[in-house]
Write an enzyme that holds these catalytic residues in place. Structure first.
Site, mmCIF file in Angstrom:
data_model
loop_
_atom_site.group_PDB
_atom_site.id
_atom_site.type_symbol
_atom_site.label_atom_id
_atom_site.label_comp_id
_atom_site.label_asym_id
_atom_site.label_seq_id
_atom_site.Cartn_x
_atom_site.Cartn_y
_atom_site.Cartn_z
ATOM 1 N N ASP A 163 -5.051 3.192 -1.574
ATOM 2 C CA ASP A 163 -3.912 3.009 -2.488
ATOM 3 C C ASP A 163 -4.340 2.468 -3.852
ATOM 4 O O ASP A 163 -4.923 1.395 -3.952
ATOM 5 C CB ASP A 163 -2.957 2.026 -1.789
ATOM 6 C CG ASP A 163 -1.730 1.652 -2.598
ATOM 7 O OD1 ASP A 163 -1.421 2.342 -3.586
ATOM 8 O OD2 ASP A 163 -1.066 0.673 -2.201
ATOM 9 N N HIS B 6 1.672 -3.743 -3.328
ATOM 10 C CA HIS B 6 0.375 -3.065 -3.379
ATOM 11 C C HIS B 6 -0.734 -4.031 -3.756
ATOM 12 O O HIS B 6 -0.520 -4.951 -4.540
ATOM 13 C CB HIS B 6 0.422 -1.927 -4.396
ATOM 14 C CG HIS B 6 1.504 -0.931 -4.131
ATOM 15 N ND1 HIS B 6 1.310 0.186 -3.361
ATOM 16 C CD2 HIS B 6 2.795 -0.919 -4.505
ATOM 17 C CE1 HIS B 6 2.443 0.869 -3.292
ATOM 18 N NE2 HIS B 6 3.362 0.218 -3.980
HETATM 19 ZN ZN ZN Z 1 4.122 4.483 -1.987
HETATM 20 ZN ZN ZN Z 2 5.379 2.020 -0.153
#
Ligand code: ZN
Ligand code: ZN
Length: 552
Positions: free
Chosen positions: A193, A366
């Site tokens: 990510d 994130h």
């Molecule tokens: Zn996402």
């Molecule tokens: Zn997500």
């Protein structure tokens, strides 16, 4: 004997934020990871959502063994209601994710045919040559997982969306020990990510938001209205917890929020102490400082409950002087102006407004740079693909991988549609498949192309001019002067002379062809050319020009 070949093909989410979809192909087996949507950018007029182009998959439908969903956010599940009926394959996910998928599919009446398979957060299953194992990751929604995929070519780790919160709301941090164990055994490929690869350091814990909410609930003189994404289940939990602490009762407002809260309560992902959730008809009897609303509208969506409240257009709830409104979400890029307008309206109605620029009412889900590096160090992959991000995010993430010692040629900055072929020693981009945006406009999927969008853009900016040309039914020759009608272009009274003059411009342009039958293609182009030029000189605008021919 030929060695097995592994292909990695992103169909969405690389070079953009949203509509995540990753395809892995080995011999006669294909698996798909995530099927997300993207919210339209401001210039995509009238488009409700954007989903990935799956033409590549439709050609190979019989090879597809299933879709694996990492978690229940829109950018990972949102395309399912549109794509699943076309692909008709099973969908594998954890329990809350499955609940959210069901809510989505039901809205679009696509639930009954769907085959939804439930996998526990550390469960394993086999799809053709792929053996898949889930591992729990911490993200802004419970039940998020990353994937460990065992293939004949080597082991793949796909992070999903993740961060390394050590004090998450649901108490389940990312399973780092399993990843370390894999790293020791040898991992072929890591996909990770990149959404917050720009941010140095560590992402703050959700706990920070809980503390801010506590202060707000304690200090607010009147009602507190918290808006967030309906899928941010852990944030909803924090609001309920904090309300309970300060003897406030919680009203859930809006259909999508109510549907998801009900589902999450049933599945046990939300816990509400007895009697804390209230019905709107109880509202009138309650003192203002005992009330909390949870609703949607953090993105300024015109039809959301918050925006309707802010415009005194909501049936049950209006903003009152003394209300405190909390926007507990990051603005999705492109929504900023809608959000700012909503915030302005709320202030005008006498509310206090708290949003990410003025208070820590949101942390994102994130990992920041140090977390991304930690994952790279634990997994120690041979190859690396940064995923989930715009090109700059992917580039910065690639740089981070270099900084922890990976060699440049083993890092692949892919874009949507690229085919990466891997064997245990090397990897190479070998081609490109169709990829791009499919626009969903109201009920229709995919029949809106970029031409339609360009036309809408032109119409919204400079309006439209219709030119009516008469031709003689028998001879096919032009008759009289053209008529011109405009909409949204100029003030027709003030600009009467200019419009009148433009009729002459068209008449003159067509004049020397008068003795021949009118040839439509030529006339059409000619009218557009001369009027575009004339109107641009006069007004600096470019209205859409539509010539019509009528037979008289
Ligand atoms: Zn996402
Ligand atoms: Zn997500």
């Amino acid at each position: 004997m030929t060695k097995p070949r592994l292909k990695i093909i992103p169909l969405g989410g690389l070079g953009e934020i949203g509509k995540n979809m990753m395809v892995m192909e080995c011999e006669d087996d294909i698996i798909i990871i995530d099927a997300g949507l993207m919210f339209p950018e401001e210039e995509m007029l009238g488009i409700d959502l954007v989903i990935p182009d799956i033409n590549y998959l439709l050609e190979k439908r019989e090879k597809i063994r299933g879709i694996i969903i990492t978690h229940g956010h829109e950018d990972h599940i949102g395309a399912l209601p549109y794509l699943l009926p076309q692909l008709d394959v099973p969908v594998y996910s954890t329990k809350l994710t499955q609940g959210l998928i069901s809510v989505k599919l039901k809205e679009r009446k696509a639930l009954s045919e769907a085959e939804l398979k439930l996998i526990p957060p550390s469960g394993q299953f086999t799809l053709g040559k792929f053996k898949v194992e889930f591992f729990p990751v911490c993200h802004s929604i419970p039940d998020s997982v990353g994937l460990i995929i065992f293939t004949p070519v080597g082991t793949i780790v796909h992070s999903g969306d993740f961060k390394l919160d050590y004090t998450p709301v649901d108490g389940k941090p990312t399973d780092l020990s399993r990843l370390a164990q894999l790293g020791a055994q040898g991992v072929l490929l890591l996909l990770s990510d990149s959404t917050y690869a720009e941010l140095p350091g560590y992402t703050p814990s959700e706990k920070v938001v809980g503390e801010t909410l506590d202060h707000i609930m304690a200090d607010a003189p009147g009602r507190v209205i918290v808006t967030t994404f309906s899928s941010l289940v852990s944030r909803i939990q924090q609001v309920i917890d904090s309300a309970a602490k300060h003897q406030r009762r919680v009203f859930i407002v809006g259909r999508s929020m109510s549907d998801i809260v009900r589902m999450a309560l049933e599945l046990g992902y939300l816990n509400a102490p007895d009697g804390i959730l209230a019905r709107l008809d109880e509202l009138r009897r309650m003192p203002h400082n005992k009330v909390v609303f949870i609703t949607t509208g953090s993105q300024g969506e015109p039809t959301s409950a918050l925006v309707r409240m802010a415009n005194r257009d909501h049936r049950q709830v209006h903003i009152l002087r003394g209300d405190t409104v909390v926007l507990s979400a990051t603005p999705v890029p492109g929504n900023e102006s809608l959000i700012n307008r909503t915030v302005d309206n709320l202030f005008k109605q006498g509310a206090q407004v708290l949003y990410d620029k003025v208070a820590q009412v949101h942390v994102h889900g994130h990992g920041s740079q140090e977390e991304l590096k930690l994952l790279l160090n634990l997994v120690k992959p041979k190859f690396f693909i940064p995923i989930h991000g715009e090109y700059r995010h992917l580039s910065l993430h690639a740089k981070l991988a270099e900084s922890v010692g990976m060699s440049k040629e083993n890092i692949f900055k892919l874009e949507d549609g690229d085919i990466l072929e891997l064997n245990p020693q090397t990897g190479k981009i070998t081609g490109k498949v169709a990829s791009g945006n499919v626009y969903v406009d109201g009920l229709s999927v995919g029949d809106i192309g970029s031409v339609v969008l360009r036309d809408r853009r032109m119409l919204s900016r400079d309006g439209m001019v219709v030119v009516i040309i008469a031709v003689n039914r028998q001879t096919g020759k032009l008759v009289g002067r053209p008529d011109i009608v405009s909409r949204g272009f100029v003030d027709t009274r003030e600009a009467r002379d200019m419009i009148e003059e433009s009729r002459n411009v068209v008449a003159r342009a067509l004049d020397h062809g008068r003795d021949r039958p009118a040839e439509w293609g030529f006339i059409n182009t000619k009218i557009r050319d001369v009027l575009h030029k004339f109107y641009y000189e006069q007004t600096k605008r470019r209205p859409m020009i539509l010539p019509f021919m009528v037979k008289v």
